[in-house]
Design an enzyme around this catalytic site. Structure first.
Site, PDB file in Angstrom:
ATOM      1  CD  GLU A 236      -3.837 -11.650 -13.656  1.00 12.74           C
ATOM      2  OE1 GLU A 236      -3.599 -10.789 -12.796  1.00 12.74           O
ATOM      3  OE2 GLU A 236      -3.831 -11.389 -14.876  1.00 12.74           O
ATOM      4  CG  HIS A 252      -8.859 -23.582 -39.825  1.00 12.18           C
ATOM      5  ND1 HIS A 252      -9.148 -24.036 -41.098  1.00 12.18           N
ATOM      6  CD2 HIS A 252      -9.800 -22.634 -39.564  1.00 12.18           C
ATOM      7  CE1 HIS A 252     -10.180 -23.370 -41.597  1.00 12.18           C
ATOM      8  NE2 HIS A 252     -10.598 -22.518 -40.674  1.00 12.18           N
ATOM      9  CE  LYS A 346       4.191  -7.447 -12.934  1.00 10.80           C
ATOM     10  NZ  LYS A 346       3.198  -6.397 -12.882  1.00 10.80           N
TER      11      LYS A 346
HETATM   12  C1  F6R Z   1      -2.518  -7.885 -12.079  1.00 11.24           C
HETATM   13  C2  F6R Z   1      -2.575  -7.900 -13.536  1.00 11.24           C
HETATM   14  C3  F6R Z   1      -1.318  -8.069 -14.320  1.00 11.24           C
HETATM   15  C4  F6R Z   1      -0.692  -6.699 -14.695  1.00 11.24           C
HETATM   16  C5  F6R Z   1       0.578  -6.888 -15.512  1.00 11.24           C
HETATM   17  C6  F6R Z   1       1.171  -5.566 -16.015  1.00 11.24           C
HETATM   18  O1  F6R Z   1      -3.779  -7.594 -11.546  1.00 11.24           O
HETATM   19  O2  F6R Z   1      -3.627  -7.808 -14.086  1.00 11.24           O
HETATM   20  O3  F6R Z   1      -1.626  -8.819 -15.480  1.00 11.24           O
HETATM   21  O4  F6R Z   1      -1.611  -5.925 -15.419  1.00 11.24           O
HETATM   22  O5  F6R Z   1       1.534  -7.556 -14.755  1.00 11.24           O
HETATM   23  O6  F6R Z   1       1.246  -4.614 -15.002  1.00 11.24           O
HETATM   24  P1  F6R Z   1       0.738  -3.127 -15.280  1.00 11.24           P
HETATM   25  O7  F6R Z   1      -0.685  -3.230 -15.665  1.00 11.24           O
HETATM   26  O8  F6R Z   1       0.961  -2.402 -13.991  1.00 11.24           O
HETATM   27  O9  F6R Z   1       1.591  -2.601 -16.401  1.00 11.24           O
END
Ligand code: F6R
Length: 353
Positions: A236, A252, A346
């Protein structure tokens, strides 16, 4: 030296990810204070805990589950998916829905499933749909304030869970452990900051070693989630490939997979997270596994966790991993904060509802 040019930081990191990493100890301390003040029913009779979350929110749960393992009297299961396992039902099950944004669809689905199954439920978030749904259902909401990226709020996503476990009597008082961790973090943090030149800054040097390489981190026990965190941070922050492996399991299977393709073996880098607090056989495995990779021609290194106690060691290893990932992002010429690929995905998923 590349990492010692002050102009690079403001150019490539305009949203101050370096400040977020530097403030991690303060965030952990804030989470501890918050967890002592937030409302929580005196639930008794809990026999299992499910923590539902994804990504940067779920990693706090992994860290907690691994830290709690030797002392917690009930099983703790980290759930990264829709719905809930079939055994998660009734008031003996506590489901903690943890989502930084409060808008992650998998976590919202687990939250709804927990309500439907009659579980005890706690929501941990900054707001969003999770806070609204929990408030409407009369479920306690542990809200925290953090405007940045979820992965930069790991002090909250771990510290609030730790506090909840303490309050519910699932773990003994963690005050001394947290104090030890904060002291170790503040000490180590001073040597890893951008102002510290590369000659005296091991995080900058490790990042230099990782450039252009396929990276795999090996962890075990309470450092297993740190290996996963490191992999996620390289993905990330540095927008780069990375894997994690857990010992003893990796001996393993993964150990056999070092031969082909040859070009990958030659361009790979394997990092081993070691600790004097690990089971002696796992410690030995770290050493022998590293040697086996070296003999196959893979470049390797190790990070020895330090500090008094598991929590101090887990968190100093995490801080180190965050700084190395950060410097790797700069070396790759990318802004460590935005994750455009995740956001776009998303949106695509949301558009299909
Ligand atoms: C972005 C990040 C992502 C979010 C994940 C879930 O910085 O770390 O991995 O954590 O998409 O989103 P939340 O944490 O808002 O439920």
């Amino acid at each position: 030296m590349l990492f010692d040019d002050p102009a690079m930081y403001s150019q490539l990191d305009p949203q101050d990810m370096r400040g977020e990493i530097a403030r991690l100890p303060d965030q952990l301390a804030e989470a501890q204070a918050l967890s002592r003040a937030l409302p929580l029913p005196a639930w008794t009779g809990l026999t299992r805990v499910v923590i539902a979350g994804m990504g940067g929110s779920a990693i706090g749960a992994d860290l907690l589950a691994a830290h709690a393992l030797p002392d917690c009297r009930v099983p703790v299961f980290v759930h990264r998916d829709y719905g809930l396992p079939g055994w998660a039902a009734g008031p003996e099950t506590l489901v903690i829905a943890s989502s930084h944004s409060g808008n992650t669809e998998e976590t919202l689905s687990a939250f709804e499933a927990a309500l439907a199954a009659g579980c005890r439920v706690l929501a941990v978030c900054t707001g969003g749909r999770l806070a609204a749904a929990a408030e409407q259902a009369g479920i306690p909401v542990w809200r925290f304030v953090h405007a940045g990226q979820p992965r930069a709020a790991v002090g909250f996503s771990f510290g609030l869970l730790l506090g909840a476990f303490e309050r519910l009597g699932l773990l003994p008082n963690q005050g001394a452990e947290i104090e030890g961790a904060l002291e170790a973090l503040r000490g180590q943090g001073a040597s890893l900051a951008p102002e510290v030149p590369a000659v005296a800054n091991p995080a900058k040097r490790y990042a230099g070693q990782l450039m252009g390489r396929s990276f795999t981190v090996f962890g075990a026990e309470f450092l297993g989630p740190v290996a996963r965190r490191w992999k996620g941070q390289v993905n990330e922050l540095a927008k780069s490939w990375a894997q994690f492996e857990i010992l003893p399991e990796a001996d393993h299977n993964a150990l056999a997979g070092t031969v082909h393709p040859e070009s990958l073996t030659m361009s790979s880098f394997a990092m081993f997270l070691t600790s004097p607090l690990q089971h002696p056989r796992n410690r030995l495995r770290m050493e022998l596994t590293r040697r086996a990779y070296m003999l196959e021609g893979v470049s390797t290194d190790f990070y020895e966790a330090h500090g008094a106690g598991r929590l101090a060691q887990q968190w100093t290893a995490l801080q180190f991993a965050d700084y190395v990932s950060y410097y790797l992002a700069l070396a790759c010429g990318v802004d460590p904060t935005p994750v455009a690929a995740l956001e776009a995905f998303k949106e695509e998923m949301a558009g299909t509802q």
